[in-house]
Design a protein around this motif. Structure first.
Motif, PDB file in Angstrom:
ATOM      1  N   THR A  84     -28.509  25.743 -25.794  1.00  0.00           N
ATOM      2  CA  THR A  84     -29.886  25.888 -25.334  1.00  0.00           C
ATOM      3  C   THR A  84     -30.018  26.779 -24.109  1.00  0.00           C
ATOM      4  OG1 THR A  84     -29.659  23.882 -24.035  1.00  0.00           O
ATOM      5  CG2 THR A  84     -30.575  23.649 -26.251  1.00  0.00           C
ATOM      6  N   GLY A  85     -28.924  27.340 -23.611  1.00  0.00           N
ATOM      7  CA  GLY A  85     -28.975  28.180 -22.431  1.00  0.00           C
ATOM      8  C   GLY A  85     -29.595  29.526 -22.737  1.00  0.00           C
ATOM      9  N   PRO A  86     -29.820  30.339 -21.696  1.00  0.00           N
ATOM     10  CA  PRO A  86     -30.458  31.643 -21.877  1.00  0.00           C
ATOM     11  C   PRO A  86     -29.642  32.586 -22.742  1.00  0.00           C
ATOM     12  CG  PRO A  86     -29.615  31.385 -19.629  1.00  0.00           C
ATOM     13  CD  PRO A  86     -29.524  30.049 -20.284  1.00  0.00           C
ATOM     14  N   SER A  87     -28.301  32.377 -22.806  1.00  0.00           N
ATOM     15  CA  SER A  87     -27.454  33.258 -23.599  1.00  0.00           C
ATOM     16  C   SER A  87     -27.284  32.782 -25.039  1.00  0.00           C
ATOM     17  CB  SER A  87     -26.073  33.381 -22.945  1.00  0.00           C
ATOM     18  OG  SER A  87     -25.440  32.114 -22.889  1.00  0.00           O
ATOM     19  N   ALA A  88     -27.865  31.626 -25.368  1.00  0.00           N
ATOM     20  CA  ALA A  88     -27.705  31.087 -26.713  1.00  0.00           C
ATOM     21  C   ALA A  88     -28.400  31.987 -27.732  1.00  0.00           C
ATOM     22  CB  ALA A  88     -28.289  29.676 -26.786  1.00  0.00           C
ATOM     23  N   ASP A  89     -27.799  32.054 -28.904  1.00  0.00           N
ATOM     24  CA  ASP A  89     -28.375  32.824 -30.001  1.00  0.00           C
ATOM     25  C   ASP A  89     -29.749  32.253 -30.353  1.00  0.00           C
ATOM     26  OD1 ASP A  89     -28.837  33.104 -33.065  1.00  0.00           O
ATOM     27  OD2 ASP A  89     -27.398  34.675 -32.549  1.00  0.00           O
ATOM     28  N   PRO A  90     -30.752  33.113 -30.561  1.00  0.00           N
ATOM     29  CA  PRO A  90     -32.098  32.609 -30.889  1.00  0.00           C
ATOM     30  C   PRO A  90     -32.114  31.696 -32.112  1.00  0.00           C
ATOM     31  CG  PRO A  90     -32.189  34.941 -30.351  1.00  0.00           C
ATOM     32  CD  PRO A  90     -30.741  34.576 -30.406  1.00  0.00           C
ATOM     33  N   ASP A  91     -31.279  32.006 -33.102  1.00  0.00           N
ATOM     34  CA  ASP A  91     -31.229  31.167 -34.294  1.00  0.00           C
ATOM     35  C   ASP A  91     -30.634  29.796 -33.982  1.00  0.00           C
ATOM     36  OD1 ASP A  91     -32.371  33.056 -36.029  1.00  0.00           O
ATOM     37  OD2 ASP A  91     -30.447  34.096 -36.205  1.00  0.00           O
ATOM     38  N   GLN A  92     -29.678  29.764 -33.043  1.00  0.00           N
ATOM     39  CA  GLN A  92     -29.143  28.482 -32.592  1.00  0.00           C
ATOM     40  C   GLN A  92     -30.224  27.681 -31.872  1.00  0.00           C
ATOM     41  OE1 GLN A  92     -25.728  29.536 -30.167  1.00  0.00           O
ATOM     42  NE2 GLN A  92     -24.326  29.131 -31.868  1.00  0.00           N
ATOM     43  N   GLN A  93     -31.011  28.361 -31.069  1.00  0.00           N
ATOM     44  CA  GLN A  93     -32.086  27.681 -30.345  1.00  0.00           C
ATOM     45  C   GLN A  93     -33.106  27.086 -31.313  1.00  0.00           C
ATOM     46  OE1 GLN A  93     -33.606  30.695 -27.685  1.00  0.00           O
ATOM     47  NE2 GLN A  93     -32.087  30.243 -26.115  1.00  0.00           N
ATOM     48  N   VAL A  94     -33.433  27.840 -32.367  1.00  0.00           N
ATOM     49  CA  VAL A  94     -34.371  27.330 -33.381  1.00  0.00           C
ATOM     50  C   VAL A  94     -33.801  26.072 -34.027  1.00  0.00           C
ATOM     51  CG1 VAL A  94     -35.397  27.791 -35.639  1.00  0.00           C
ATOM     52  CG2 VAL A  94     -35.464  29.544 -33.859  1.00  0.00           C
ATOM     53  N   PHE A  95     -32.535  26.132 -34.412  1.00  0.00           N
ATOM     54  CA  PHE A  95     -31.911  24.978 -35.061  1.00  0.00           C
ATOM     55  C   PHE A  95     -31.879  23.787 -34.110  1.00  0.00           C
ATOM     56  CE2 PHE A  95     -28.503  22.236 -36.466  1.00  0.00           C
ATOM     57  CZ  PHE A  95     -28.690  22.185 -37.837  1.00  0.00           C
ATOM     58  N   HIS A  96     -31.484  24.036 -32.872  1.00  0.00           N
ATOM     59  CA  HIS A  96     -31.402  22.947 -31.901  1.00  0.00           C
ATOM     60  C   HIS A  96     -32.769  22.305 -31.668  1.00  0.00           C
ATOM     61  CE1 HIS A  96     -29.657  20.665 -28.573  1.00  0.00           C
ATOM     62  NE2 HIS A  96     -30.757  20.926 -27.906  1.00  0.00           N
ATOM     63  N   ARG A  97     -33.814  23.113 -31.680  1.00  0.00           N
ATOM     64  CA  ARG A  97     -35.167  22.593 -31.460  1.00  0.00           C
ATOM     65  C   ARG A  97     -35.562  21.590 -32.535  1.00  0.00           C
ATOM     66  NH1 ARG A  97     -37.200  27.134 -30.346  1.00  0.00           N
ATOM     67  NH2 ARG A  97     -38.191  27.723 -32.301  1.00  0.00           N
ATOM     68  N   HIS A  98     -35.061  21.783 -33.747  1.00  0.00           N
ATOM     69  CA  HIS A  98     -35.432  20.909 -34.865  1.00  0.00           C
ATOM     70  C   HIS A  98     -34.330  19.906 -35.216  1.00  0.00           C
ATOM     71  CE1 HIS A  98     -39.014  23.248 -35.478  1.00  0.00           C
ATOM     72  NE2 HIS A  98     -38.326  24.346 -35.677  1.00  0.00           N
ATOM     73  N   ARG A  99     -33.267  19.884 -34.436  1.00  0.00           N
ATOM     74  CA  ARG A  99     -32.124  19.049 -34.799  1.00  0.00           C
ATOM     75  C   ARG A  99     -32.466  17.566 -34.878  1.00  0.00           C
ATOM     76  NH1 ARG A  99     -27.632  16.328 -34.183  1.00  0.00           N
ATOM     77  NH2 ARG A  99     -25.668  17.239 -34.902  1.00  0.00           N
ATOM     78  N   ASN A 100     -33.238  17.082 -33.923  1.00  0.00           N
ATOM     79  CA  ASN A 100     -33.584  15.665 -33.948  1.00  0.00           C
ATOM     80  C   ASN A 100     -34.409  15.317 -35.192  1.00  0.00           C
ATOM     81  OD1 ASN A 100     -33.828  12.949 -32.587  1.00  0.00           O
ATOM     82  ND2 ASN A 100     -35.986  13.473 -32.808  1.00  0.00           N
ATOM     83  N   LEU A 101     -35.323  16.205 -35.567  1.00  0.00           N
ATOM     84  CA  LEU A 101     -36.100  15.995 -36.786  1.00  0.00           C
ATOM     85  C   LEU A 101     -35.178  15.926 -37.995  1.00  0.00           C
ATOM     86  CD1 LEU A 101     -38.762  15.968 -38.468  1.00  0.00           C
ATOM     87  CD2 LEU A 101     -38.612  18.470 -38.476  1.00  0.00           C
ATOM     88  N   LEU A 102     -34.208  16.827 -38.071  1.00  0.00           N
ATOM     89  CA  LEU A 102     -33.302  16.863 -39.219  1.00  0.00           C
ATOM     90  C   LEU A 102     -32.471  15.583 -39.297  1.00  0.00           C
ATOM     91  CD1 LEU A 102     -32.051  20.567 -39.040  1.00  0.00           C
ATOM     92  CD2 LEU A 102     -34.052  19.615 -40.219  1.00  0.00           C
ATOM     93  N   PHE A 103     -31.973  15.112 -38.147  1.00  0.00           N
ATOM     94  CA  PHE A 103     -31.229  13.848 -38.149  1.00  0.00           C
ATOM     95  C   PHE A 103     -32.141  12.703 -38.575  1.00  0.00           C
ATOM     96  CE2 PHE A 103     -29.963   9.844 -36.269  1.00  0.00           C
ATOM     97  CZ  PHE A 103     -28.629   9.752 -36.639  1.00  0.00           C
ATOM     98  N   SER A 104     -33.374  12.689 -38.085  1.00  0.00           N
ATOM     99  CA  SER A 104     -34.311  11.613 -38.399  1.00  0.00           C
ATOM    100  C   SER A 104     -34.601  11.553 -39.894  1.00  0.00           C
ATOM    101  CB  SER A 104     -35.618  11.802 -37.619  1.00  0.00           C
ATOM    102  OG  SER A 104     -35.396  11.715 -36.227  1.00  0.00           O
ATOM    103  N   VAL A 105     -34.761  12.714 -40.518  1.00  0.00           N
ATOM    104  CA  VAL A 105     -34.980  12.760 -41.967  1.00  0.00           C
ATOM    105  C   VAL A 105     -33.739  12.251 -42.699  1.00  0.00           C
ATOM    106  CG1 VAL A 105     -35.330  14.279 -43.959  1.00  0.00           C
ATOM    107  CG2 VAL A 105     -36.686  14.620 -41.889  1.00  0.00           C
ATOM    108  N   ALA A 106     -32.583  12.816 -42.354  1.00  0.00           N
ATOM    109  CA  ALA A 106     -31.345  12.484 -43.062  1.00  0.00           C
ATOM    110  C   ALA A 106     -30.973  11.014 -42.891  1.00  0.00           C
ATOM    111  CB  ALA A 106     -30.212  13.378 -42.571  1.00  0.00           C
ATOM    112  N   TYR A 107     -31.155  10.481 -41.690  1.00  0.00           N
ATOM    113  CA  TYR A 107     -30.786   9.081 -41.451  1.00  0.00           C
ATOM    114  C   TYR A 107     -31.658   8.125 -42.262  1.00  0.00           C
ATOM    115  CZ  TYR A 107     -29.962   4.614 -39.161  1.00  0.00           C
ATOM    116  OH  TYR A 107     -29.670   3.294 -38.923  1.00  0.00           O
TER     117      TYR A 107
END
Length: 306
Positions: free
Chosen positions: A2-25
């Motif tokens: 999530t740092g300033p040097s993180a890949d934008p696509d990584q940032q997008v994925f990280h932003r939705h990660r909790n949602l993805l875990f919530s769905v999968a769980y």
């Protein structure tokens, strides 16, 4: 990530990660499988032509839903041959006041147990429609089914869950109060105090998975359940003497629960289902060590569905 040097696509994925875990769980009922599904989604996301992805949230949800659905189908045989009652894998959750009652209810042990009785498709559709408010058309696209098939699955799942899970929820402050009384009575070995917070026909479900000694069938009735828990402070359990056993009040799966620990490991979790009168109608006791890794790891999950 999530740092300033993180890949934008990584940032997008990280932003939705909790949602993805919530769905999968909610689809899978196990934290380990849900984390694996999220990791699979990351691999697919990394390999995708993301320039063609108009809505990353919908795209990622579609990926993780399909991965979770496939994993659930492959896990069904293992659960059918499981030793003793099968309970979901408990997770530590946050008591964010912004979360709705539905968010907490949808991740509760009681609801996850009911969802186990649905077909894999019905379960995935129910989670996406009733919990995450996806439209039938969006679910059809995500799961690669016709919209008519999704509507039928949604109807069957909703009726099934309603029949087995009446929509009443004890006030959260009342749940906390009753849990604290149960905690005090259990750690103090007070059978009479336990009887006061248990419904007369309370049911105790214990999951040892054949790894540790637990009841192989549900234990029914307040006197028997009260005696079971009153004894926890007086007998050695899994090689741990009463004086070395620690009990702690925590939030598990969206509600108040208990964690029992020895000097070097978590040995069990206890969660509750409450009746209309606010007393404990069911107790879910998970002691299978394979299912305690998420709690032992200490990771706390947000459960908001939005």
């Amino acid at each position: 990530m999530t740092g300033p040097s993180a890949d934008p696509d990584q940032q997008v994925f990280h932003r939705h990660r909790n949602l993805l875990f919530s769905v999968a769980y909610r689809i899978l009922g196990t934290a380990a499988d849900a984390e694996d599904a999220v990791q699979d989604a990351w691999i697919k996301w990394s390999a995708a032509d993301r320039s063609q992805v108009a809505e990353p949230k919908a795209y990622l949800t579609r990926i993780v839903s399909n991965v979770a659905l496939a994993r659930l189908r492959s896990a069904r045989y293992q659960r059918e041959t499981y030793v003793g009652p099968w309970l979901p894998e408990p997770i530590l959750t946050t008591g964010d006041t912004a979360e709705t009652v539905l968010d907490a209810e949808s991740v509760s042990m009681a609801v996850l147990v009911v969802l186990e009785t649905l077909s894999p498709l019905e379960r995935a559709v129910f989670v996406l429609k009733e919990v995450f408010d996806f439209s039938h058309a969006e679910i059809a696209e995500a799961l690669e089914r016709s919209e008519a098939a999704v509507r039928q699955a949604a109807h069957r799942a909703r009726e099934h869950v309603r029949a087995r899970r009446p929509r009443f929820t004890a006030d959260r402050s009342r749940q906390r109060e009753v849990t604290e009384r149960f905690f005090a009575a259990t750690t103090g070995g007070d059978v009479n105090a336990l009887m006061e917070v248990l419904s007369p026909d309370v049911t105790l479900w214990t999951d040892g998975g054949g790894k540790v000694r637990q009841a192989m069938r549900p234990v029914v009735g307040a006197p028997t359940v009260a005696a079971w828990f009153a004894a926890t402070g007086t007998v050695t359990y899994q090689g741990i003497a009463p004086g070395d056993m620690k009990a702690e009040l925590v939030e598990i799966n969206g509600g108040p629960g208990m964690v029992f620990s020895g000097p070097d490991r978590v040995v069990a979790t206890v969660t509750f289902d409450f009746g209309a009168d606010g007393r404990i109608a069911a107790v879910h006791n998970v002691a299978n060590p394979d299912k305690l890794r998420a709690v032992a790891g200490g990771t706390t999950h947000a459960i908001a569905a939005r």
